[in-house]
Write a protein that holds these residues in place. Structure first.
Motif, PDB file in Angstrom:
ATOM      1  N   ILE A   1       0.868  -1.176   0.000  1.00  0.00           N
ATOM      2  CA  ILE A   1       0.000   0.000   0.000  1.00  0.00           C
ATOM      3  C   ILE A   1       0.905   1.226   0.000  1.00  0.00           C
ATOM      4  N   ASP A   2       0.755   2.069  -0.999  1.00  0.00           N
ATOM      5  CA  ASP A   2       1.521   3.308  -1.068  1.00  0.00           C
ATOM      6  C   ASP A   2       3.016   3.049  -1.038  1.00  0.00           C
ATOM      7  N   ASP A   3       3.449   2.004  -1.760  1.00  0.00           N
ATOM      8  CA  ASP A   3       4.874   1.748  -1.883  1.00  0.00           C
ATOM      9  C   ASP A   3       5.409   2.544  -3.066  1.00  0.00           C
ATOM     10  N   SER A   4       6.723   2.617  -3.194  1.00  0.00           N
ATOM     11  CA  SER A   4       7.304   3.370  -4.301  1.00  0.00           C
ATOM     12  C   SER A   4       8.706   2.859  -4.585  1.00  0.00           C
ATOM     13  N   LEU A   5       9.184   3.176  -5.775  1.00  0.00           N
ATOM     14  CA  LEU A   5      10.540   2.829  -6.153  1.00  0.00           C
ATOM     15  C   LEU A   5      11.546   3.467  -5.203  1.00  0.00           C
ATOM     16  N   THR A   6      11.293   4.693  -4.815  1.00  0.00           N
ATOM     17  CA  THR A   6      12.204   5.401  -3.909  1.00  0.00           C
ATOM     18  C   THR A   6      12.310   4.695  -2.564  1.00  0.00           C
ATOM     19  N   LYS A   7      11.183   4.233  -2.039  1.00  0.00           N
ATOM     20  CA  LYS A   7      11.194   3.537  -0.753  1.00  0.00           C
ATOM     21  C   LYS A   7      11.943   2.211  -0.863  1.00  0.00           C
ATOM     22  N   ILE A   8      11.732   1.504  -1.972  1.00  0.00           N
ATOM     23  CA  ILE A   8      12.415   0.225  -2.162  1.00  0.00           C
ATOM     24  C   ILE A   8      13.922   0.444  -2.273  1.00  0.00           C
ATOM     25  N   GLU A   9      14.328   1.457  -3.030  1.00  0.00           N
ATOM     26  CA  GLU A   9      15.756   1.760  -3.155  1.00  0.00           C
ATOM     27  C   GLU A   9      16.365   2.101  -1.805  1.00  0.00           C
ATOM     28  N   ALA A  10      15.632   2.817  -0.972  1.00  0.00           N
ATOM     29  CA  ALA A  10      16.138   3.173   0.352  1.00  0.00           C
ATOM     30  C   ALA A  10      16.294   1.933   1.230  1.00  0.00           C
ATOM     31  N   ASP A  11      15.331   1.015   1.141  1.00  0.00           N
ATOM     32  CA  ASP A  11      15.412  -0.201   1.947  1.00  0.00           C
ATOM     33  C   ASP A  11      16.546  -1.106   1.470  1.00  0.00           C
TER      34      ASP A  11
END
Length: 429
Positions: A132-142
């Motif tokens: 829910i409300d995920d993004s490429l930016t969040k995945i890259e940060a993780d």
């Protein structure tokens, strides 16, 4: 070690007799025990209840409280805190499909209770997480927050306009994903008419798990297709070594070169799994001498002198018990190398190789149903993880996801990478 990874996050894999103890029913009423225990699952995920109070003895024997709590913390770090019950769909009086809402995802899976009072949980499998409300930016940060180094490619098999690309040309230890190169060499020979899938060979090699063929009788007759299927679907190490013997290590290395591998010398000579185990679990001086030598021919001489046949399972387990061991003695490829390999498999040998890769897609049913075809091979040992998928959509477009993670200083949290992989696969493409 070198095990085949399943993408689905399995909190417990229980015997089928438990998960199927109730026949499916058209009855839509949720029983009180199911309602209560699903609420308990949410409380567990919030750490408001202890596993001992909710799970039955069989569950706790398979998943001790400390292990369950570790998984809970990983889920929370990936998807935020558990919020509540999204849905309960009973499949029997004591079984159901469930959905749990987290702050950032909906987790879906199955629940099975004991049929006797107090109806504790004996089976729990959360296999799908819809962000829910995920993004490429969040995945890259993780991904950037993971200890060690990470290499990722997700996008078209051509390499054009990737959805996600991180260190795609850097070499990583890839564990059992190297078996894709063995498969490619075999499938190309079959297509060229030099070998046949149904050729029967005598089993002479013996390695260590993962797999099952280490327990088979030596001299057992087995087809090349069976060897390849077990090598890829359950990462059978004995099957792999038998195929390397049949093909010749130089033939496998040639397949690596012809696929466009950017630094095949890192894999020269091409190790068998037993040789890798013998180097890492045998005398320290033999390992250090091998590490110090860069010439492939001289390394091959060392392998021929190696007492690989005498290595024991106890020595191997002892060597890996404290964490990563000599990650420079491995099989290596970059994310782009593996992408190119899958591209060659598709163009040069796809009829045989892709059918074998599709035996175990290592993906939840919900994700699997979003693709026309899924093929998979991964690999791991302490400090090494690789997840590699070939994916074809309904429009006939081919995609690749390669995720490699190395850390020479500590064992990896495999669950973390599997969860991130699910999130990557959910990205728009």
């Amino acid at each position: 070690m070198l095990r085949n990874l399943a993408l689905a996050l399995s909190l417990l894999l229980v015997p089928s007799s438990i998960m199927a103890q109730d026949a499916p029913t058209s009855e839509t009423t949720v029983s009180e025990p199911l309602k209560m225990r699903v609420q308990d699952v949410v409380a567990l995920l919030k750490e408001e209840k202890a596993p001992e109070d909710v799970f039955g003895p069989q569950f706790l024997a398979s998943v001790p409280p400390a292990q369950f709590n570790a998984v809970t913390q990983q889920l929370t770090s990936q998807f935020g805190a558990a919020i509540g019950i999204e849905n309960i769909e009973p499949t029997g009086e004591f079984t159901a499909n469930i959905a749990i809402r987290f702050e950032k995802a909906i987790g879906q899976g199955t629940l099975a209770l004991s049929s006797t009072e107090p109806h504790k949980i004996e089976g729990l499998l959360l296999r799908q997480f819809d962000a829910i409300d995920d993004s490429l930016t969040k995945i890259e940060a993780d991904l950037a927050a993971l200890p060690g180094k990470v290499g990722v490619y997700y996008g078209p098999i051509s390499g054009d306009a990737p959805v996600l690309s991180i260190n795609p040309d850097e070499q990583f230890a890839i564990g059992s994903a190297f078996k894709l190169y063995v498969l490619a060499a075999l499938a190309e020979d079959v297509r060229a008419g030099e070998r046949s899938w149904d050729k029967v060979v005598t089993l002479t090699e013996k390695s260590f798990p993962s797999g099952m063929m280490q327990d088979w009788r030596r001299t057992a007759p087995v087809t090349l297709h069976t060897l390849a299927s077990l090598m890829i679907s359950i990462s059978d190490n004995t099957a792999t070594d038998q195929l390397i013997k049949e093909l010749g290590r130089d033939r496998v290395l040639r397949a690596m070169v012809e696929s466009g591998h950017s630094d095949p010398s890192k894999n020269d000579p091409f190790l068998t799994t037993r040789e890798m185990f013998a180097l890492k679990g045998g005398p320290k001086q033999a390992l250090e001498a091998y590490q110090a030598e860069s010439n492939g021919d001289r390394r091959l001489e060392m392998l021929e002198q190696l007492e690989a046949a005498s290595i024991t399972a106890e020595e191997i387990n002892s060597a890996f018990a404290t964490g990563p061991v000599a990650l420079d003695v491995e099989w290596f490829a970059s994310a782009n190398d593996l992408r190119k390999l899958l591209q060659r498999i598709y163009t040069e040998s796809h009829d045989g190789a892709l059918s074998i890769m599709g035996i175990n897609p290592s993906m939840s049913d919900n994700l699997r149903n979003q693709w026309r075809y899924v093929g998979y091979k991964g690999g791991s040992e302490p400090g090494v993880l690789n997840l590699t998928w070939f994916l074809a959509d309904e429009s006939g477009n081919n995609h690749v996801l390669v995720l490699s993670w190395n850390n020479p200083d500590a064992a990896l949290d495999n669950t973390a990478s599997e969860l991130i992989a699910q999130r990557i696969l959910a990205l728009p493409r």
